[in-house]
Enzyme design. Sequence first.
Site, PDB file in Angstrom:
ATOM      1  N   ARG A 121       0.962  -1.275  -0.024  1.00  0.00           N
ATOM      2  CA  ARG A 121      -0.026  -0.079   0.008  1.00  0.00           C
ATOM      3  C   ARG A 121       0.803   1.267  -0.092  1.00  0.00           C
ATOM      4  NH1 ARG A 121      -2.903  -3.150   3.407  1.00  0.00           N
ATOM      5  NH2 ARG A 121      -4.741  -4.026   2.303  1.00  0.00           N
ATOM      6  N   LYS A 143       3.423  11.227 -11.056  1.00  0.00           N
ATOM      7  CA  LYS A 143       2.550  10.480 -11.880  1.00  0.00           C
ATOM      8  C   LYS A 143       2.999   9.188 -12.306  1.00  0.00           C
ATOM      9  CE  LYS A 143      -0.383  13.910 -14.332  1.00  0.00           C
ATOM     10  NZ  LYS A 143      -0.719  14.103 -15.867  1.00  0.00           N
ATOM     11  N   GLU A 185      10.332  17.796 -24.669  1.00  0.00           N
ATOM     12  CA  GLU A 185       9.735  18.294 -23.382  1.00  0.00           C
ATOM     13  C   GLU A 185      10.441  19.602 -22.889  1.00  0.00           C
ATOM     14  OE1 GLU A 185       7.240  16.713 -22.134  1.00  0.00           O
ATOM     15  OE2 GLU A 185       7.019  14.580 -22.714  1.00  0.00           O
ATOM     16  N   LYS A 227       8.040  22.933 -13.662  1.00  0.00           N
ATOM     17  CA  LYS A 227       7.263  21.543 -13.435  1.00  0.00           C
ATOM     18  C   LYS A 227       6.909  21.514 -12.015  1.00  0.00           C
ATOM     19  CE  LYS A 227       5.665  17.060 -13.944  1.00  0.00           C
ATOM     20  NZ  LYS A 227       6.019  15.935 -14.874  1.00  0.00           N
ATOM     21  N   GLU A 237      -4.013  17.626 -11.102  1.00  0.00           N
ATOM     22  CA  GLU A 237      -4.382  18.302 -12.429  1.00  0.00           C
ATOM     23  C   GLU A 237      -5.955  18.529 -12.343  1.00  0.00           C
ATOM     24  OE1 GLU A 237      -2.628  16.247 -15.454  1.00  0.00           O
ATOM     25  OE2 GLU A 237      -4.136  16.592 -16.789  1.00  0.00           O
ATOM     26  N   ARG A 241      -2.107  22.219 -13.926  1.00  0.00           N
ATOM     27  CA  ARG A 241      -1.249  21.144 -14.358  1.00  0.00           C
ATOM     28  C   ARG A 241      -1.461  20.599 -15.621  1.00  0.00           C
ATOM     29  NH1 ARG A 241       1.300  16.111 -10.779  1.00  0.00           N
ATOM     30  NH2 ARG A 241       2.512  15.320 -12.418  1.00  0.00           N
ATOM     31  N   HIS A 252      -0.439  11.596 -28.157  1.00  0.00           N
ATOM     32  CA  HIS A 252      -0.779  10.211 -27.739  1.00  0.00           C
ATOM     33  C   HIS A 252      -1.606   9.531 -28.968  1.00  0.00           C
ATOM     34  CE1 HIS A 252      -0.756  11.162 -23.053  1.00  0.00           C
ATOM     35  NE2 HIS A 252       0.442  10.941 -23.649  1.00  0.00           N
ATOM     36  N   HIS A 266       8.309   9.142 -27.645  1.00  0.00           N
ATOM     37  CA  HIS A 266       7.516  10.009 -26.915  1.00  0.00           C
ATOM     38  C   HIS A 266       7.487  11.489 -27.129  1.00  0.00           C
ATOM     39  CE1 HIS A 266       4.440  11.392 -23.822  1.00  0.00           C
ATOM     40  NE2 HIS A 266       5.393  12.182 -23.157  1.00  0.00           N
TER      41      HIS A 266
HETATM   42  N1  LIG Z   1       5.253  10.475 -15.370  1.00  0.00           N
HETATM   43  C1  LIG Z   1       5.196  11.424 -15.935  1.00  0.00           C
HETATM   44  O1  LIG Z   1       5.023  12.636 -15.701  1.00  0.00           O
HETATM   45  C2  LIG Z   1       5.678  11.323 -17.547  1.00  0.00           C
HETATM   46  C3  LIG Z   1       6.011  12.363 -18.267  1.00  0.00           C
HETATM   47  C4  LIG Z   1       6.585  12.560 -19.409  1.00  0.00           C
HETATM   48  C5  LIG Z   1       6.846  11.123 -19.885  1.00  0.00           C
HETATM   49  N2  LIG Z   1       6.550   9.990 -19.372  1.00  0.00           N
HETATM   50  C6  LIG Z   1       6.754   8.390 -19.766  1.00  0.00           C
HETATM   51  O2  LIG Z   1       8.255   8.445 -19.802  1.00  0.00           O
HETATM   52  C7  LIG Z   1       8.446   7.316 -20.897  1.00  0.00           C
HETATM   53  C8  LIG Z   1       9.756   7.798 -21.778  1.00  0.00           C
HETATM   54  O3  LIG Z   1      10.555   8.100 -20.942  1.00  0.00           O
HETATM   55  P1  LIG Z   1      12.045   8.019 -22.065  1.00  0.00           P
HETATM   56  O4  LIG Z   1      12.000   8.734 -23.055  1.00  0.00           O
HETATM   57  O5  LIG Z   1      13.062   8.334 -20.813  1.00  0.00           O
HETATM   58  O6  LIG Z   1      12.136   6.426 -22.070  1.00  0.00           O
HETATM   59  P2  LIG Z   1      13.089   5.206 -21.616  1.00  0.00           P
HETATM   60  O7  LIG Z   1      12.892   5.030 -20.315  1.00  0.00           O
HETATM   61  O8  LIG Z   1      12.623   4.103 -22.593  1.00  0.00           O
HETATM   62  O9  LIG Z   1      14.576   5.457 -22.097  1.00  0.00           O
HETATM   63  C9  LIG Z   1      14.931   5.609 -23.505  1.00  0.00           C
HETATM   64  C10 LIG Z   1      15.845   4.713 -23.707  1.00  0.00           C
HETATM   65  O10 LIG Z   1      17.359   5.200 -23.270  1.00  0.00           O
HETATM   66  C11 LIG Z   1      17.957   4.307 -22.637  1.00  0.00           C
HETATM   67  N3  LIG Z   1      18.663   4.938 -21.435  1.00  0.00           N
HETATM   68  C12 LIG Z   1      18.222   5.429 -20.449  1.00  0.00           C
HETATM   69  N4  LIG Z   1      19.221   6.135 -19.947  1.00  0.00           N
HETATM   70  C13 LIG Z   1      20.369   6.104 -20.645  1.00  0.00           C
HETATM   71  C14 LIG Z   1      21.661   6.682 -20.697  1.00  0.00           C
HETATM   72  N5  LIG Z   1      21.941   7.486 -19.591  1.00  0.00           N
HETATM   73  N6  LIG Z   1      22.485   6.231 -21.532  1.00  0.00           N
HETATM   74  C15 LIG Z   1      22.049   5.419 -22.580  1.00  0.00           C
HETATM   75  N7  LIG Z   1      20.986   5.136 -22.632  1.00  0.00           N
HETATM   76  C16 LIG Z   1      20.060   5.436 -21.769  1.00  0.00           C
HETATM   77  C17 LIG Z   1      16.855   3.207 -22.159  1.00  0.00           C
HETATM   78  O11 LIG Z   1      17.411   2.237 -21.784  1.00  0.00           O
HETATM   79  C18 LIG Z   1      15.887   3.409 -23.272  1.00  0.00           C
HETATM   80  O12 LIG Z   1      16.110   2.507 -24.170  1.00  0.00           O
HETATM   81  C19 LIG Z   1       7.053   7.147 -21.512  1.00  0.00           C
HETATM   82  O13 LIG Z   1       6.450   6.001 -21.137  1.00  0.00           O
HETATM   83  C20 LIG Z   1       6.156   8.312 -20.970  1.00  0.00           C
HETATM   84  O14 LIG Z   1       4.656   7.941 -21.069  1.00  0.00           O
HETATM   85  C21 LIG Z   1       6.206  10.141 -18.003  1.00  0.00           C
END
Ligand SMILES: NC(=O)c1ccc[n+]([C@@H]2O[C@H](COP(=O)([O-])OP(=O)(O)OC[C@H]3O[C@@H](n4cnc5c(N)ncnc54)[C@H](O)[C@@H]3O)[C@@H](O)[C@H]2O)c1
Length: 369
Positions: A121, A143, A185, A227, A237, A241, A252, A266
């Site tokens: 929990r 989130k 972003e 942020k 939100e 937000r 999306h 993304h």
């Molecule tokens: N929670 C939130 O508020 C929020 C906001 C924006 C996006 N997201 C989510 O984030 C996700 C995308 O995140 P992302 O772009 O970080 O993708 P990811 O976590 O898949 O990372 C991208 C790639 O980079 C590699 N990687 C990570 N760090 C590295 C490093 N330092 N050196 C080399 N390779 C590395 C990973 O293994 C992966 O293959 C999506 O699922 C999206 O929905 C969430």
Amino acid sequence: MNTVAVDLGARSYQVRIGSGLIARAGAEIAPLLRRKRVAIVTDATVAALHLPALQTALEAAGIASAALALPAGEATKGWPNLARCTEWLLEQKVERRDVVLALGGGVIGDLVGFSAAILRRGVRFVQLPTTLLAQVDSSVGGKTGINTAQGKNLVGAFHQPSLVLADIGVLESLPVRDLLSGYGEVVKYGLLGDAAFFDWLETNGPALKAGDTAARLRAVTRSVEMKAGIVSRDETEEGERALLNLGHTFCHALEKATGYSDRLLHGEGVAIGCALAFELSSRLGLCSQEEPSRVRAHLAAMGMKVDIADIPGDLPRADALTALMGQDKKVVDGQLRFILARGIGQAFVADAVPPDAVRAVLTDALAGR
Ligand SMILES: NC(=O)c1ccc[n+]([C@@H]2O[C@H](COP(=O)([O-])OP(=O)(O)OC[C@H]3O[C@@H](n4cnc5c(N)ncnc54)[C@H](O)[C@@H]3O)[C@@H](O)[C@H]2O)c1
């Protein structure tokens, strides 16, 4: 090193941003621990690059650790790996008062944060974001969640981390495509609420891309400040937000249409979505035609995807893309809600955007292919 506070009463926490933070992780995390033991969840790519340094740093502070490496990539953010991660944490006998570490990009941060939210929990967790996207966005704000067959991020929880350590040094190993995806972003923050920051990015974006540490530190810090401010004022939100979703309704739909695959990352979808949101704003007479052109010019100058035409492979028609938006979390009473802008740095939430105007923007964007 810079520190940004996320002010949420009893759930407040700090985001530390700087080079070499992984090497000092033991000292940073130790004050949170009731016993000197942590469980780390990461992905296989990040494990190979940065896990040894983290475990060494923890060990130096007398903190024992066990680690689980999940497969890298968006497909990991689903039910099977949520189960695997949560059951592994239980096998590691993680207790209510323990701390879980999420080392990786947004996929790991979202999945592990959600797992921590439901484990016993709710246990505390620390975000160690390793992508630019995770450092400027997903690791801050609480989130967490996973994707399902019905869409992205439809299952999850608000669960704030106890600390965020954004080591900008680890960005050096990030492939340029992922760096630029995260930059989508960063640009979003300027576009939604800080025109001076967007000006600064137009000048300094290329240095940031080339690896300039000072530029990276400034961009990450300013993004996190924005942020953190928004999240502190509107954690769940109810209002402001939603501005963080600039570009996301288009994004999306495009992500769904491309099957959350390598065809579109993304942050790439966010950048294209921001350009489309400004195009829509201009067509609705909310801002001048020069504004979308300026957005697109900066994305192009950075070598980023700018248009739907930059997405490889076939895409559904405008009608079908608009229908995919109907599944978006931002849909209220079946009405499409968009974040539109009166100019760079002046975004606002627009309810009941005419679907015809959206379809027209998409039809023209698809015709550009
Ligand atoms: N929670 C939130 O508020 C929020 C906001 C924006 C996006 N997201 C989510 O984030 C996700 C995308 O995140 P992302 O772009 O970080 O993708 P990811 O976590 O898949 O990372 C991208 C790639 O980079 C590699 N990687 C990570 N760090 C590295 C490093 N330092 N050196 C080399 N390779 C590395 C990973 O293994 C992966 O293959 C999506 O699922 C999206 O929905 C969430």
